[in-house]
Every structure is written in C-alpha cells, then in structure tokens.
Scaffold this motif. Structure first.
Motif, PDB file in Angstrom:
ATOM      1  N   GLN A 100      -3.504  10.529  -0.733  1.00 17.29           N
ATOM      2  CA  GLN A 100      -1.510   9.795  -0.506  1.00 17.29           C
ATOM      3  C   GLN A 100      -2.537   7.947   0.299  1.00 17.29           C
ATOM      4  OE1 GLN A 100       0.772  10.226  -0.844  1.00 17.29           O
ATOM      5  NE2 GLN A 100       1.838   8.663  -0.489  1.00 17.29           N
ATOM      6  N   GLY A 101      -2.902   8.220   1.009  1.00 15.13           N
ATOM      7  CA  GLY A 101      -3.843   6.420   1.196  1.00 15.13           C
ATOM      8  C   GLY A 101      -4.298   5.731   0.338  1.00 15.13           C
ATOM      9  N   LEU A 102      -5.132   6.330  -0.352  1.00 14.87           N
ATOM     10  CA  LEU A 102      -4.940   4.912  -1.820  1.00 14.87           C
ATOM     11  C   LEU A 102      -3.628   5.172  -2.328  1.00 14.87           C
ATOM     12  CD1 LEU A 102      -7.812   7.612  -3.505  1.00 14.87           C
ATOM     13  CD2 LEU A 102      -8.110   4.980  -2.992  1.00 14.87           C
ATOM     14  N   VAL A 103      -2.693   6.086  -2.776  1.00 10.41           N
ATOM     15  CA  VAL A 103      -1.462   5.625  -3.426  1.00 10.41           C
ATOM     16  C   VAL A 103      -0.489   4.051  -3.082  1.00 10.41           C
ATOM     17  CG1 VAL A 103       1.018   6.931  -4.705  1.00 10.41           C
ATOM     18  CG2 VAL A 103      -1.407   7.617  -4.972  1.00 10.41           C
ATOM     19  N   GLU A 104      -0.549   5.010  -1.667  1.00  8.37           N
ATOM     20  CA  GLU A 104       0.066   4.172  -0.548  1.00  8.37           C
ATOM     21  C   GLU A 104      -0.380   2.809  -0.873  1.00  8.37           C
ATOM     22  OE1 GLU A 104       1.602   4.982   2.628  1.00  8.37           O
ATOM     23  OE2 GLU A 104       2.205   7.615   2.491  1.00  8.37           O
ATOM     24  N   SER A 105      -1.430   2.178  -0.522  1.00 12.80           N
ATOM     25  CA  SER A 105      -1.835   1.241   0.209  1.00 12.80           C
ATOM     26  C   SER A 105      -2.475   0.831  -1.771  1.00 12.80           C
ATOM     27  CB  SER A 105      -3.840   0.679   0.733  1.00 12.80           C
ATOM     28  OG  SER A 105      -4.054   1.593  -0.993  1.00 12.80           O
ATOM     29  N   GLY A 106      -2.530   1.008  -2.554  1.00  7.68           N
ATOM     30  CA  GLY A 106      -3.019   0.220  -4.345  1.00  7.68           C
ATOM     31  C   GLY A 106      -3.742  -0.330  -3.830  1.00  7.68           C
ATOM     32  N   ALA A 107      -4.822   0.926  -3.066  1.00  2.00           N
ATOM     33  CA  ALA A 107      -6.305   0.046  -2.882  1.00  2.00           C
ATOM     34  C   ALA A 107      -7.306   0.396  -4.287  1.00  2.00           C
ATOM     35  CB  ALA A 107      -7.277   0.433  -1.980  1.00  2.00           C
ATOM     36  N   GLY A 108      -7.940  -0.584  -4.702  1.00  2.00           N
ATOM     37  CA  GLY A 108      -9.163  -0.408  -6.149  1.00  2.00           C
ATOM     38  C   GLY A 108      -9.481   1.062  -5.388  1.00  2.00           C
ATOM     39  N   ILE A 109      -9.616   1.716  -6.054  1.00  2.00           N
ATOM     40  CA  ILE A 109     -10.623   2.775  -6.160  1.00  2.00           C
ATOM     41  C   ILE A 109     -12.338   2.496  -5.649  1.00  2.00           C
ATOM     42  CG2 ILE A 109     -11.717   5.243  -6.795  1.00  2.00           C
ATOM     43  CD1 ILE A 109      -8.740   5.165  -8.790  1.00  2.00           C
ATOM     44  N   ASP A 110     -12.520   2.223  -6.272  1.00  2.00           N
ATOM     45  CA  ASP A 110     -14.479   1.487  -6.197  1.00  2.00           C
ATOM     46  C   ASP A 110     -14.171   0.445  -4.750  1.00  2.00           C
ATOM     47  OD1 ASP A 110     -15.600   2.890  -8.920  1.00  2.00           O
ATOM     48  OD2 ASP A 110     -13.909   1.140  -9.857  1.00  2.00           O
ATOM     49  N   ARG A 111     -13.595   0.074  -4.623  1.00  2.00           N
ATOM     50  CA  ARG A 111     -13.774  -1.169  -2.966  1.00  2.00           C
ATOM     51  C   ARG A 111     -13.698   0.356  -2.235  1.00  2.00           C
ATOM     52  NH1 ARG A 111     -16.040  -4.181  -0.731  1.00  2.00           N
ATOM     53  NH2 ARG A 111     -16.569  -6.197  -2.553  1.00  2.00           N
ATOM     54  N   PHE A 112     -12.853   1.143  -2.267  1.00  2.00           N
ATOM     55  CA  PHE A 112     -12.650   1.884  -1.397  1.00  2.00           C
ATOM     56  C   PHE A 112     -13.554   3.183  -1.019  1.00  2.00           C
ATOM     57  CE2 PHE A 112     -11.161   5.999  -0.420  1.00  2.00           C
ATOM     58  CZ  PHE A 112     -10.401   6.297   1.041  1.00  2.00           C
ATOM     59  N   TYR A 113     -14.333   3.273  -1.630  1.00  3.15           N
ATOM     60  CA  TYR A 113     -14.613   4.178  -1.634  1.00  3.15           C
ATOM     61  C   TYR A 113     -16.728   3.563  -1.128  1.00  3.15           C
ATOM     62  CZ  TYR A 113     -13.161   8.220  -3.756  1.00  3.15           C
ATOM     63  OH  TYR A 113     -12.170   9.328  -3.687  1.00  3.15           O
ATOM     64  N   SER A 114     -16.412   2.130  -1.499  1.00  2.15           N
ATOM     65  CA  SER A 114     -17.548   1.331  -1.246  1.00  2.15           C
ATOM     66  C   SER A 114     -17.625   1.167   0.509  1.00  2.15           C
ATOM     67  CB  SER A 114     -18.201   0.219  -2.181  1.00  2.15           C
ATOM     68  OG  SER A 114     -18.724   0.044  -1.881  1.00  2.15           O
ATOM     69  N   ASP A 115     -16.530   1.215   0.849  1.00  2.00           N
ATOM     70  CA  ASP A 115     -16.003   0.277   2.338  1.00  2.00           C
ATOM     71  C   ASP A 115     -16.041   1.562   3.009  1.00  2.00           C
ATOM     72  OD1 ASP A 115     -16.595  -2.046   1.069  1.00  2.00           O
ATOM     73  OD2 ASP A 115     -14.332  -2.428   1.641  1.00  2.00           O
ATOM     74  N   ALA A 116     -16.006   2.794   2.229  1.00  2.00           N
ATOM     75  CA  ALA A 116     -15.686   3.997   3.532  1.00  2.00           C
ATOM     76  C   ALA A 116     -17.143   4.639   3.080  1.00  2.00           C
ATOM     77  CB  ALA A 116     -14.606   4.993   3.011  1.00  2.00           C
ATOM     78  N   PHE A 117     -17.762   4.641   2.353  1.00  4.98           N
ATOM     79  CA  PHE A 117     -19.012   5.494   2.796  1.00  4.98           C
ATOM     80  C   PHE A 117     -19.564   5.204   4.023  1.00  4.98           C
ATOM     81  CE2 PHE A 117     -23.596   7.179   1.611  1.00  4.98           C
ATOM     82  CZ  PHE A 117     -23.612   8.071   0.711  1.00  4.98           C
ATOM     83  N   GLY A 118     -19.911   7.343   4.386  1.00  7.77           N
ATOM     84  CA  GLY A 118     -19.947   7.399   5.423  1.00  7.77           C
ATOM     85  C   GLY A 118     -19.206   7.610   6.748  1.00  7.77           C
ATOM     86  N   GLY A 119     -17.549   7.486   5.733  1.00  8.91           N
ATOM     87  CA  GLY A 119     -16.844   7.570   7.152  1.00  8.91           C
ATOM     88  C   GLY A 119     -16.222   6.870   7.929  1.00  8.91           C
ATOM     89  N   THR A 120     -16.275   5.531   6.912  1.00 11.09           N
ATOM     90  CA  THR A 120     -15.383   4.788   8.230  1.00 11.09           C
ATOM     91  C   THR A 120     -14.107   3.504   7.030  1.00 11.09           C
ATOM     92  OG1 THR A 120     -17.351   3.418   8.392  1.00 11.09           O
ATOM     93  CG2 THR A 120     -15.391   2.101   9.038  1.00 11.09           C
ATOM     94  N   LEU A 121     -13.030   4.197   7.172  1.00  6.35           N
ATOM     95  CA  LEU A 121     -11.646   3.882   6.519  1.00  6.35           C
ATOM     96  C   LEU A 121     -10.852   3.382   6.936  1.00  6.35           C
ATOM     97  CD1 LEU A 121      -9.741   7.384   6.617  1.00  6.35           C
ATOM     98  CD2 LEU A 121     -11.611   6.497   4.309  1.00  6.35           C
ATOM     99  N   PRO A 122     -10.610   1.901   5.611  1.00 10.89           N
ATOM    100  CA  PRO A 122      -9.898   1.058   6.038  1.00 10.89           C
ATOM    101  C   PRO A 122      -8.994   1.209   7.804  1.00 10.89           C
ATOM    102  CG  PRO A 122      -9.742   1.507   3.970  1.00 10.89           C
ATOM    103  CD  PRO A 122      -9.964   3.029   4.939  1.00 10.89           C
ATOM    104  N   GLU A 123      -8.746  -0.210   8.006  1.00  9.86           N
ATOM    105  CA  GLU A 123      -7.679  -0.265   8.866  1.00  9.86           C
ATOM    106  C   GLU A 123      -5.946   0.354   8.939  1.00  9.86           C
ATOM    107  OE1 GLU A 123      -7.959   0.030  12.516  1.00  9.86           O
ATOM    108  OE2 GLU A 123      -9.946   0.774  11.561  1.00  9.86           O
ATOM    109  N   ASP A 124      -5.733  -0.271   7.427  1.00  9.46           N
ATOM    110  CA  ASP A 124      -4.310  -0.539   6.711  1.00  9.46           C
ATOM    111  C   ASP A 124      -3.368   1.191   7.209  1.00  9.46           C
ATOM    112  OD1 ASP A 124      -1.997   0.509   4.664  1.00  9.46           O
ATOM    113  OD2 ASP A 124      -3.309  -1.420   3.255  1.00  9.46           O
ATOM    114  N   ASP A 125      -2.661   0.890   7.037  1.00  7.27           N
ATOM    115  CA  ASP A 125      -1.041   1.749   7.987  1.00  7.27           C
ATOM    116  C   ASP A 125      -1.190   2.835   7.296  1.00  7.27           C
ATOM    117  OD1 ASP A 125      -0.767   0.652  10.253  1.00  7.27           O
ATOM    118  OD2 ASP A 125       0.649  -0.037   9.651  1.00  7.27           O
TER     119      ASP A 125
END
Length: 453
Positions: free
Chosen positions: A361-386
């Motif tokens: 749901q967060g990926l849909v609502e934010s429109g975040a790039g899938i590859d960037r999201f997984y790279s930044d979040a690897f290990g369990g750090t999710l974006p601060e985006d609402d």
C-alpha cells in the motif's frame, strides 16, 4: 549460491519417454559464430566450465553432441493456451533440447536452445532469434537470479552473422543463437497436448517421468494429484517471486510455464518502475491479461489447465482440492519473498502478511521506485513518507537477516528498466560495444552477492 565446480555427468532421461514426445531435428548451419556471452558460473554447475573456446563454439554454436548425452537434438511437442486461446499447432519451433546432464544437486538439467533453426513446429517462422532478443534474455535471467527468482540460466549467446527481418523492430537486424540451462522444459502445454489427443497411456508415462526424474519421487496410485500438488506449490512460489522482484514476464501462456516452477522463455519482459498493478510488458497485451498485478491470477489459471489435462487419468475432486490451495500458498510465498528482499527475518504468518500489505500500500500511495525502495529499506529502514506509516509500525520487532556491509550498498541500486536496456542495446547495435553489457552483468552479480543468504 554454491559455485563449487561439479563433474560432468551426461544424461539421456528424456529418451525414456519415447519418440511420441519429440522429433529428432538438426541445427541450422550458421555463417559465423561469434561468442558474445559465456556463463562459466552455470557451466561449472554441470561440469562444462573447462571447455576451451573452440570446444564451446563446437557444442553451442555448431551443436555437435556432448559426449554421452543426447545423440541428436529433440524438438519437444506441446500445445498451449496463448492469451487464453488454445493452440494445438505449436511446439519447439525455433529451439530444441540439445543435451541433458546432472548438476551438483543431482538434478537432471536440460540444455536447450532458442534461435537454432526450423523444426516441424516452426509453421511460418524462420527458426531464428534476434541478437537483441538474446541479449535481453541474458539480462533478464541474470537479474532474476540475483533477485532470488528460480529461473532458467542463460548459458551461451553466439552471434550467427545472419540478418533477420522482423515486423516489430528495425530490420534487418543481427541474429544469434541462445542456449539456456533449465531444470526441465516439460511444460503445462506438454500435458495439454496429450489430453487433447486423448493419449491416456502417454499421460501416465509423462506423469511418472516428471515425478521420478524431476521430483525424485516414485509415482503411486495418486500420481496425478501428487504431481499437481507439487506444481501448484512451485508455481505459487514463482508468482510470488515475480511480485517481489517487480518483474513482468509478459507472456504467461501455458506453454511458457514448466512443471518445476522455474521461470523461463523471455520475450517482451519488463521491470515495473513503480508498484503499478496495471503495468504491462507486451505491447500486444491490450487487455492487460498478464499485467504486473494479474500474474498470480494468470499462473493460477495455468495450473487449472494442468488439472484439466490430468482429468484424462484422474478423478476430479482430488485435483480441485489441490487447486484451491493455490491462494494460501501464494500468500505465504509472497510474504516470504518480499521480506527476503526487504532484508528482514520473517516472524509468524499473520503478522508477516500484515506487514507486506502495508508495504504494498505504501508503494502504491507514494509512487516510489521499486528498486530504490528496496535498496534504501534493506535491513528494515522504511522511508519517512506518510504513505509508509502503517508499514513502519508493522515492522517494529523485525530483525535484519543480513548486514549492509557489502560494498554494493554504498552505491546506487541496480535496476533493469526499459530505458537502460535500450541504452545497452544501442551501444551494441551502433558501435558493437559490448563493454556496457558485460559491466551490467557484473553489477547485477554484485547485487546478487549482497542479497544472498
């Protein structure tokens, strides 16, 4: 991945089925043979990494039989639903099974081709493969392997010196022959052909072959149901892994789904830039039948067609009961696949599923790039985006499955979006420059090493 070189152990298991399942064919004679890609990692898995350059071309450009394996190539017979329309006139039309051999897990593996010439099933095709199509398949398989998807492995790509005319890309264009390493090329469509022709005896034989040769099980009285159960489990996992990878196969026909649940046969594939369930890969998929978000449905439908074929030798109810397990198996598998890519250790199923739903749901609502999201979040750090607030709350208490100390994490995320693929092809097409292509393969493998358990 175990990269320990294995001994060469040739096989001929497919011959046990008999010539009702294939046609002996010959490879085309190509005017030139320029090696463009050689997968020594895959070759080491089946004892062929020591082949010299001339030997490699002899076997994978000229298709001289491998010692002790199949004495001649075999074009496999099958039917298939193509975009839900049944086609009884297909089969291996521009490829063949070249050899069988065993890998380090003692599995019977196939070396099969794409672009190796015409067969009795070519219809009006020329039996050839474009160089661009071969390059794209190498990129797809390398990327999928790195992202944890069970896939065929591109083994060899040889440019053949021919010029091909194609209606859907600039022509004339360069030609190639591809060899892929797979755990079987027996497809759902192989079973459909036998059902269509009402070949009950051959259906029983094929079920036994798959269980014994590919699953290392001896067939019992419930052999058809047991086979369907195995295939449903494997294909549910395949569908889940596509979603976690952000991958759109594009042509999920029943002749493109094999009975080991291993992805293969890459044509108009794409990676989705964002989590858009409607994103399609094939320009001709006007109805979005195989869109990103519909892939689990499509693969489930294909498993149903296997069940329909198996009705030739089985009662219906056991097959129906197994088919009904697909959704739950898929849900478990997609949770595991997404959490693996996120780099956290799963917990209990209900909590895992809630986390995965919040991430989607967060990926849909934010429109975040899938590859960037997984790279930044690897290990369990999710974006601060609402958009990820619920996901961050659901993630509390999850432990990393791996640290971020691999050098890969210091750079930009590796991706495979269509513009980059076209740029790689342009370097080859315009300047015959293969350096960007091989650099991309190296970058993909570095990502794979960073993600691997």
């Amino acid at each position: 991945m175990d990269t320990t070189p294995q001994p060469y152990r040739p096989e001929t298991a497919i011959l046990d089925l008999g010539d009702a399942f294939y046609d002996a064919v010959s490879a085309a004679h190509f005017p030139e043979t320029h090696l463009r890609f050689r997968n020594d990692r895959a070759a080491a898995a089946v004892g062929l990494e020591t082949l010299g350059g001339a030997e490699w071309i002899e076997h994978f450009g000229r298709f001289v039989p491998l010692p002790g394996s199949l004495p001649h190539p075999l074009a496999l017979r099958y039917h298939g639903h193509q975009f839900r329309n049944y086609n009884p006139e297909i089969g291996d039309g521009r490829g063949f099974l070249f050899a069988q051999l065993r890998d380090g897990e003692d599995r019977v593996m196939d070396l099969a081709t794409k672009g190796s010439g015409t067969t009795p099933w070519s219809r009006f095709g020329d039996g050839r493969l474009t160089l661009k199509g071969g390059m794209r398949e190498v990129l797809a398989t390398e990327m999928l392997e790195a992202l944890g998807v069970k896939t065929s492995r591109s083994f060899s790509l040889v440019e053949t010196g021919e010029q091909l005319e194609r209606n859907d890309e600039p022509s004339p264009t360069r030609a190639a022959v591809l060899v892929r390493l797979s755990h079987s090329h027996i497809r759902i469509g192989t079973f459909q052909r036998l059902a269509y022709n009402r070949e009950a005896e051959n259906m029983t034989k094929l079920v036994g072959y798959v269980l014994h040769t590919l699953y290392n099980e001896e067939p019992g009285d419930d052999a058809p149901a047991r086979l369907l159960d195995l295939v449903v489990g494997r294909t549910a996992t395949l569908a889940a892994s596509y979603m976690a990878a952000g991958f759109v196969h594009g042509v999920l026909n029943t002749d493109n789904i094999n009975v080991t649940g291993e992805s293969f046969d890459y044509g108009p594939w794409r990676w989705a830039p964002t989590w858009d369930p409607t994103f399609t890969a094939a320009y001709f998929d006007h109805a979005g039948l195989y869109a990103f978000g519909r892939q689990p449905e499509a693969i489930h439908w294909n498993a149903m067609q296997l069940a329909v074929a198996l009705r030739t030798i089985s009662e219906a109810q056991p097959l129906i009961d197994i088919l009904e397990t697909f959704p739950e198996r898929y849900q478990r598998a997609v949770s595991g696949a997404i959490l693996w890519r996120l780099g956290v250790v799963p917990q209990e199923p209900v909590r895992d599923r809630a986390l995965v739903q919040a991430i989607e749901q967060g990926l849909v609502e934010s429109g975040a790039g899938i590859d960037r999201f997984y790279s930044d979040a690897f290990g369990g750090t999710l974006p601060e985006d609402d958009a990820f607030a619920d996901a961050r709350a659901a993630l509390v208490g999850y432990a990393p499955r791996k640290t971020r100390d691999h050098p890969y994490w210091a750079g930009e995320p590796c991706s495979m979006l269509i513009d980059e693929v076209e740029t790689l092809w342009s370097a080859i097409d315009e300047r015959d420059d293969w350096h960007p292509f091989h650099a991309k393969i190296a970058a993909i493998r570095e990502m794979g090493a960073a993600l691997a358990d």
